[in-house]
Design a protein around this motif. Structure first.
Motif, PDB file in Angstrom:
ATOM      1  N   VAL A   1       0.698  -6.863  11.155  1.00  0.00           N
ATOM      2  CA  VAL A   1       1.539  -6.573   9.992  1.00  0.00           C
ATOM      3  C   VAL A   1       2.292  -7.820   9.547  1.00  0.00           C
ATOM      4  CG1 VAL A   1       3.506  -5.221   9.166  1.00  0.00           C
ATOM      5  CG2 VAL A   1       1.766  -4.131  10.580  1.00  0.00           C
ATOM      6  N   PHE A   2       2.716  -8.633  10.512  1.00  0.00           N
ATOM      7  CA  PHE A   2       3.472  -9.847  10.185  1.00  0.00           C
ATOM      8  C   PHE A   2       2.548 -11.036   9.879  1.00  0.00           C
ATOM      9  CE2 PHE A   2       6.442  -7.431  12.892  1.00  0.00           C
ATOM     10  CZ  PHE A   2       7.520  -7.368  12.027  1.00  0.00           C
ATOM     11  N   LEU A   3       1.457 -11.172  10.627  1.00  0.00           N
ATOM     12  CA  LEU A   3       0.618 -12.361  10.528  1.00  0.00           C
ATOM     13  C   LEU A   3      -0.323 -12.344   9.320  1.00  0.00           C
ATOM     14  CD1 LEU A   3      -0.339 -12.934  14.279  1.00  0.00           C
ATOM     15  CD2 LEU A   3       1.260 -14.258  12.891  1.00  0.00           C
TER      16      LEU A   3
ATOM     17  N   GLU B   1      -1.314 -15.489   2.188  1.00  0.00           N
ATOM     18  CA  GLU B   1      -0.619 -16.394   1.262  1.00  0.00           C
ATOM     19  C   GLU B   1      -1.062 -17.843   1.496  1.00  0.00           C
ATOM     20  OE1 GLU B   1       1.245 -15.723  -1.185  1.00  0.00           O
ATOM     21  OE2 GLU B   1       1.806 -13.613  -0.883  1.00  0.00           O
ATOM     22  N   TYR B   2      -1.203 -18.230   2.742  1.00  0.00           N
ATOM     23  CA  TYR B   2      -1.597 -19.597   3.072  1.00  0.00           C
ATOM     24  C   TYR B   2      -3.006 -19.905   2.558  1.00  0.00           C
ATOM     25  CZ  TYR B   2      -2.772 -23.711   5.872  1.00  0.00           C
ATOM     26  OH  TYR B   2      -3.163 -24.967   6.285  1.00  0.00           O
TER      27      TYR B   2
ATOM     28  N   PHE C   1      -9.747  -9.191  -1.748  1.00  0.00           N
ATOM     29  CA  PHE C   1     -10.190  -9.784  -0.486  1.00  0.00           C
ATOM     30  C   PHE C   1      -9.239  -9.372   0.641  1.00  0.00           C
ATOM     31  CE2 PHE C   1     -12.761 -13.325   1.377  1.00  0.00           C
ATOM     32  CZ  PHE C   1     -12.215 -13.300   2.652  1.00  0.00           C
ATOM     33  N   PHE C   2      -7.941  -9.554   0.392  1.00  0.00           N
ATOM     34  CA  PHE C   2      -6.956  -9.236   1.424  1.00  0.00           C
ATOM     35  C   PHE C   2      -6.975  -7.749   1.768  1.00  0.00           C
ATOM     36  CE2 PHE C   2      -2.828  -8.102   3.121  1.00  0.00           C
ATOM     37  CZ  PHE C   2      -2.605  -9.109   4.047  1.00  0.00           C
ATOM     38  N   GLY C   3      -7.112  -6.895   0.738  1.00  0.00           N
ATOM     39  CA  GLY C   3      -7.155  -5.455   0.972  1.00  0.00           C
ATOM     40  C   GLY C   3      -8.320  -5.049   1.849  1.00  0.00           C
ATOM     41  N   PHE C   4      -9.509  -5.622   1.566  1.00  0.00           N
ATOM     42  CA  PHE C   4     -10.684  -5.328   2.403  1.00  0.00           C
ATOM     43  C   PHE C   4     -10.482  -5.837   3.827  1.00  0.00           C
ATOM     44  CE2 PHE C   4     -13.217  -4.185  -1.288  1.00  0.00           C
ATOM     45  CZ  PHE C   4     -14.138  -3.310  -0.749  1.00  0.00           C
ATOM     46  N   TRP C   5      -9.902  -7.008   3.933  1.00  0.00           N
ATOM     47  CA  TRP C   5      -9.689  -7.603   5.259  1.00  0.00           C
ATOM     48  C   TRP C   5      -8.716  -6.763   6.081  1.00  0.00           C
ATOM     49  CZ3 TRP C   5      -6.235 -12.310   6.600  1.00  0.00           C
ATOM     50  CH2 TRP C   5      -6.557 -12.794   7.887  1.00  0.00           C
ATOM     51  N   ALA C   6      -7.583  -6.418   5.496  1.00  0.00           N
ATOM     52  CA  ALA C   6      -6.603  -5.584   6.205  1.00  0.00           C
ATOM     53  C   ALA C   6      -7.176  -4.204   6.512  1.00  0.00           C
ATOM     54  CB  ALA C   6      -5.334  -5.453   5.371  1.00  0.00           C
TER      55      ALA C   6
ATOM     56  N   VAL D   1      -1.378   0.263   5.945  1.00  0.00           N
ATOM     57  CA  VAL D   1      -0.590   0.487   4.724  1.00  0.00           C
ATOM     58  C   VAL D   1       0.541  -0.537   4.625  1.00  0.00           C
ATOM     59  CG1 VAL D   1       0.958   2.099   3.550  1.00  0.00           C
ATOM     60  CG2 VAL D   1      -1.155   2.939   4.586  1.00  0.00           C
ATOM     61  N   ALA D   2       1.241  -0.762   5.741  1.00  0.00           N
ATOM     62  CA  ALA D   2       2.342  -1.729   5.753  1.00  0.00           C
ATOM     63  C   ALA D   2       1.840  -3.133   5.455  1.00  0.00           C
ATOM     64  CB  ALA D   2       3.052  -1.699   7.108  1.00  0.00           C
ATOM     65  N   THR D   3       0.699  -3.497   6.042  1.00  0.00           N
ATOM     66  CA  THR D   3       0.131  -4.832   5.835  1.00  0.00           C
ATOM     67  C   THR D   3      -0.315  -5.020   4.390  1.00  0.00           C
ATOM     68  OG1 THR D   3      -0.680  -4.825   8.120  1.00  0.00           O
ATOM     69  CG2 THR D   3      -1.607  -6.471   6.637  1.00  0.00           C
ATOM     70  N   GLY D   4      -1.062  -4.045   3.870  1.00  0.00           N
ATOM     71  CA  GLY D   4      -1.603  -4.153   2.517  1.00  0.00           C
ATOM     72  C   GLY D   4      -0.526  -4.236   1.454  1.00  0.00           C
ATOM     73  N   PHE D   5       0.432  -3.329   1.504  1.00  0.00           N
ATOM     74  CA  PHE D   5       1.459  -3.265   0.459  1.00  0.00           C
ATOM     75  C   PHE D   5       2.508  -4.375   0.591  1.00  0.00           C
ATOM     76  CE2 PHE D   5      -0.253   1.009  -0.158  1.00  0.00           C
ATOM     77  CZ  PHE D   5      -0.283   1.069  -1.545  1.00  0.00           C
ATOM     78  N   SER D   6       2.602  -4.993   1.768  1.00  0.00           N
ATOM     79  CA  SER D   6       3.501  -6.144   1.892  1.00  0.00           C
ATOM     80  C   SER D   6       2.923  -7.364   1.178  1.00  0.00           C
ATOM     81  CB  SER D   6       3.748  -6.472   3.366  1.00  0.00           C
ATOM     82  OG  SER D   6       2.566  -6.926   3.987  1.00  0.00           O
ATOM     83  N   TYR D   7       1.601  -7.336   0.922  1.00  0.00           N
ATOM     84  CA  TYR D   7       0.942  -8.434   0.191  1.00  0.00           C
ATOM     85  C   TYR D   7       1.023  -8.190  -1.316  1.00  0.00           C
ATOM     86  CZ  TYR D   7      -2.436 -12.229  -0.479  1.00  0.00           C
ATOM     87  OH  TYR D   7      -3.041 -13.413  -0.845  1.00  0.00           O
ATOM     88  N   SER D   8       0.610  -6.977  -1.738  1.00  0.00           N
ATOM     89  CA  SER D   8       0.734  -6.562  -3.144  1.00  0.00           C
ATOM     90  C   SER D   8       0.350  -5.095  -3.247  1.00  0.00           C
ATOM     91  CB  SER D   8      -0.168  -7.403  -4.055  1.00  0.00           C
ATOM     92  OG  SER D   8      -1.529  -7.036  -3.879  1.00  0.00           O
TER      93      SER D   8
END
Length: 340
Positions: free
Chosen positions: A166-168, A174-175, A182-187, A198-205
């Motif tokens: 969730v944090f990493l 972003e890096y 891409f990020f959504g599929f990865w998470a 859910v926490a990981t995905g929505f913390s990105y966008s």
């Protein structure tokens, strides 16, 4: 089993479950997403069972909570399984999800043998990583007849590395300047538990959160196939001298789970909601989550830290390696398949 024997313990577990569910709502938003109520419930059970103690009067009811009640919860999980949901995510994405599930289970099996982790604990860590986190672990454990401490340890490993993700993941996203898709599929393919995804995905966008949730629900929907496969494999291992027919016999709660999932795939529950004007699926989902909460509190109450300590550090290493392999493989395939 008499009602008077199980009622005190069952009442005790339900009381704790009500307290945990009520208190969980008041956690700060970030912590509420990070730690699901079932994890909090199992931690409360572990603390009470190990530091306060449980009266012998409660033991029959506690056993019922992580026995019959857990199996009932697994049957009701079928309401959340639908073939149409699996198909809706798209052919390429579905193949990616299936491949990663198989990869996680195979890697966990062989790496677990190499590290000397018991096959059933390795299997639980594998399904937690591959499918649906703590829900999958809870569903598979009785099907393969895993020990309470193995179930507790697998949930601990799953929660630890899912929390780290969730944090990493957002920092890495972003890096690397990843797109929302891409990020959504990865998470959605690589993070463990649904709440953590859910926490990981929505913390990105918000868009990444929508994609992550959709992909994760596809993984969840494939849980039925994994339950059947794991039940079959361990029936063969545990009954080496019995006939082939007896080996392929599924436990009744697994059969009932498949029947409920098949009924749901035909649209029966949606049809029933339409004519009754009652959110039947929502109510059943609420009940299922509460029953799983009760079951995992019971597991916590029945598990001793000394038993978990005897398992050692190797399962944590196993969970770390499998998580890294699945994450890196997922990232690479999403890149080459141009899913993002």
């Amino acid at each position: 089993m008499k009602i008077k024997d199980v009622l005190p313990g069952l009442t005790f577990v339900v009381f704790i479950a009500v307290i945990v569910r009520s208190a969980h709502k008041y956690l700060p938003n970030a912590y509420e997403k990070l730690l699901s109520e079932v994890v909090v419930g199992m931690l409360v059970g572990l603390i009470i069972g190990n530091f306060i103690g449980v009266s012998d009067l409660f033991k029959s009811g506690i056993r019922l909570s992580f026995g019959l009640i857990l199996k009932l919860a697994i049957v009701l999980l079928g309401v959340r399984i639908s073939i149409s949901k699996i198909i809706a995510v798209g052919g390429t994405a579905l193949l990616l999800v299936i491949f990663l599930i198989i990869l996680a289970l195979i890697v966990t099996y062989f790496l677990g043998k190499w590290l000397g982790v018991s096959s059933k604990l390795a299997a639980l860590i594998g399904v937690g990583t591959a499918v649906c986190g703590n829900t999958a672990i809870s569903a598979i454990a009785p099907a393969i007849k895993a020990k309470d401490e193995e179930m507790s340890f697998a949930i601990a490993v799953n929660t630890l590395f899912g929390t780290c993700a969730v944090f990493l993941y957002p920092l890495l996203g972003e890096y690397l300047h990843l797109s929302d898709t891409f990020f959504g599929f990865w998470a959605g393919t690589a993070v463990n538990d649904t709440s953590q995804v859910v926490a990981t995905g929505f913390s990105y966008s918000n868009n990444a959160g929508d994609w992550a949730t959709t992909v994760k629900l596809t993984r969840n929907a494939l849980m039925g196939f994994v339950i059947v496969a794991m039940t079959f494999v361990y029936a063969q291992k545990d009954n080496k001298n019995t006939s082939f027919i007896s080996k392929i016999k599924l436990p009744m709660f697994v059969v009932m789970f498949l029947i409920v999932a098949a009924i749901n795939s035909l649209g029966f529950f949606h049809w029933l909601e339409g004519i009754s004007k009652i959110t039947i699926i929502g109510h059943i989902s609420w009940l299922t989550k509460f029953l799983i909460l009760i079951a995992l509190i019971g597991v916590g109450l029945n598990t001793r830290f000394t038993s978990m300590k005897n398992i050692g550090w190797r399962p944590f290493l196993l969970g770390l390696f499998v998580g890294l392999i699945v994450s890196c493989t997922s990232f690479t395939l999403i890149y080459f398949l141009k899913l993002g």
